[in-house]
Design a protein around this motif. Structure first.
Motif, mmCIF file in Angstrom:
data_model
loop_
_atom_site.group_PDB
_atom_site.id
_atom_site.type_symbol
_atom_site.label_atom_id
_atom_site.label_comp_id
_atom_site.label_asym_id
_atom_site.label_seq_id
_atom_site.Cartn_x
_atom_site.Cartn_y
_atom_site.Cartn_z
ATOM 1 N N ARG A 1 0.855 -1.185 0.000
ATOM 2 C CA ARG A 1 0.000 0.000 0.000
ATOM 3 C C ARG A 1 0.891 1.234 0.000
ATOM 4 N N VAL A 2 0.347 2.301 -0.530
ATOM 5 C CA VAL A 2 1.090 3.557 -0.637
ATOM 6 C C VAL A 2 0.364 4.599 0.196
ATOM 7 N N ILE B 1 8.677 -3.605 -6.235
ATOM 8 C CA ILE B 1 7.316 -3.047 -6.180
ATOM 9 C C ILE B 1 7.348 -1.589 -6.642
ATOM 10 N N ALA B 2 8.331 -0.831 -6.121
ATOM 11 C CA ALA B 2 8.419 0.598 -6.461
ATOM 12 C C ALA B 2 8.563 0.784 -7.970
ATOM 13 N N ARG B 3 9.385 -0.068 -8.594
ATOM 14 C CA ARG B 3 9.557 0.072 -10.042
ATOM 15 C C ARG B 3 8.266 -0.257 -10.779
ATOM 16 N N VAL C 1 5.143 6.806 0.415
ATOM 17 C CA VAL C 1 5.599 5.917 1.485
ATOM 18 C C VAL C 1 4.970 4.551 1.244
ATOM 19 N N LEU C 2 5.836 3.597 1.056
ATOM 20 C CA LEU C 2 5.406 2.252 0.665
ATOM 21 C C LEU C 2 5.501 1.306 1.861
ATOM 22 N N PRO D 1 7.226 1.338 7.131
ATOM 23 C CA PRO D 1 7.024 2.280 6.017
ATOM 24 C C PRO D 1 8.363 2.631 5.369
ATOM 25 N N LEU D 2 8.389 2.568 4.032
ATOM 26 C CA LEU D 2 9.629 2.796 3.296
ATOM 27 C C LEU D 2 9.381 3.857 2.234
#
Lengths: 233, 129
Positions: free
Chosen positions: B31-32, B91-93, B100-101, B121-122
């Motif tokens: 989730r973002v 996931i980010a790509r 915030v992932l 959270p990343l």
């Protein structure tokens, strides 16, 4: 098949496997390992300095293990690295005997890959009942489409498929007794890998395993005395 | 160096115990900015024979999905920053953008599913967020 022909065929097929997987990584922008891997695999396929190329590819394989902290694609990475190890040792071996031992090790491991895989399934009641294969389709991460999950309910079909796989894998070493039997067994095995690629997306396994087939074809002739002056059996 | 040797030994002496048992199977969800959880990887309803043939030669997305499964299994067995970063980065790509992932690992079994890991959270995308 002569030892030299088996060695060369193995080099060509493992090169194709490395180019295929390398191209997939290059599409992800992962150039540092896989750019050199594809270039050197092309050189190996063309027969350019094969004795050096296999060692470079082996070192790149180790770098890949370090980069991903293990195999990126499970057993297929292990099989390719094993093949490269055996080719590298065969090229660096001080005598023909040790070179043959290296290729023999690859051949034995290939046969064991089927036999052990079948044996562990045979000992598992879930595999014998077809339940394990049903579970693979029902909730594992492997089926390539949601539609395939419906196969989980085809218990009779999955029971038959489970036993077909188990019996084929366990009986695989028997094919080493006859040249024609081995050719048929490897053909069936290739179809098995092909079906795994279709149902579970395990395409890299197809190329990794086929890459080791020449070693086993040579080994069978070697141990039965059909392809060597001094048979081992 | 010892770590590399330990990684190499299973290739030199493989166990070949494919699918010995069908254990809990992970799915990666993310989730973002605290939004709803979504599947990080999906699969189509159907794959036709032509696509299956094509994927025999070219299947980078699916192979990355399988690598995420491996990372998820490693993360539960032996958590390492490497596995967290591999999952986060991939996931980010895939989703693009910034924010915030968070991701979590949901393990499916015959009778249901349970969350076995949830990341901190990343931040991803634009630096400083």
């Amino acid at each position: 098949m002569s030892f030299e022909a088996a060695l060369r065929m193995t080099e060509i097929l493992v090169s194709l496997a490395l180019i295929q997987r390398g191209a997939e990584h290059l599409a992800r922008g992962e150039w540092r390992i896989f750019g050199p891997q594809v270039v050197v695999a092309l050189a190996l396929m063309a027969g350019v300095w094969p004795g050096i190329a296999v060692w470079v590819l082996w070192a790149l394989g180790l770098w890949q293990l370090h980069r991903f902290q293990g195999p990126y694609n499970g057993g297929s990475d292990k099989m390719v690295l094993l093949t490269l190890t055996c080719l590298a040792i065969a090229h660096a071996a001080p005598s023909r005997l040790w070179a043959e031992m290296a290729l023999s090790y690859l051949a034995v491991q290939l046969a064991l890959s089927y036999f052990i895989s079948g044996w562990v399934k045979l000992r598992n009641p879930d595999w014998r009942s077809g339940r394990a294969l049903s579970d693979v389709f029902a909730f594992s991460a492997y089926p390539v489409s949601e539609g395939l999950r419906a196969l989980a309910g085809r218990r009779r079909l999955l029971w038959l498929c489970s036993w077909a796989v188990i019996l084929f894998e366990v009986a695989f070493p028997l094919a080493l007794t006859q040249q024609a039997a081995l050719a048929v067994a490897l053909g069936v095995a290739a179809l098995f890998h092909l079906s795994n690629a279709c149902f579970f997306g395990l395409n890299r396994f197809v190329w990794a395993w086929i890459g080791a087939y020449p070693a086993l074809l040579w080994f069978q002739l070697r141990i039965t005395g059909q392809g060597a002056e001094f048979p081992l059996l | 160096m010892l770590r590399l040797v330990l990684l190499y030994l299973p290739a030199l002496f493989p166990s070949w115990r494919f699918f010995m048992e069908v254990g809990p199977s992970p799915r990666v969800e993310y989730r973002v900015d605290g939004g709803p959880w979504r599947a990080a990887t999906g699969r189509p309803l159907r794959v036709g024979p032509g696509a299956m043939l094509r994927r025999l030669f070219w299947n980078p997305d699916w192979n990355e999905t399988l690598f995420l499964v491996s990372c998820a299994e490693r993360l539960v067995e032996e958590p390492t920053p490497h596995s967290v970063e591999e999952i986060r980065a991939r996931i980010a790509r895939r989703i693009g953008g910034a924010g915030v992932l968070e991701f979590r690992l949901v393990f499916h079994v015959r009778d249901g599913a349970s969350v076995e890991f949830q990341s901190a959270p990343l931040a991803f995308g634009a630096p400083g967020r």
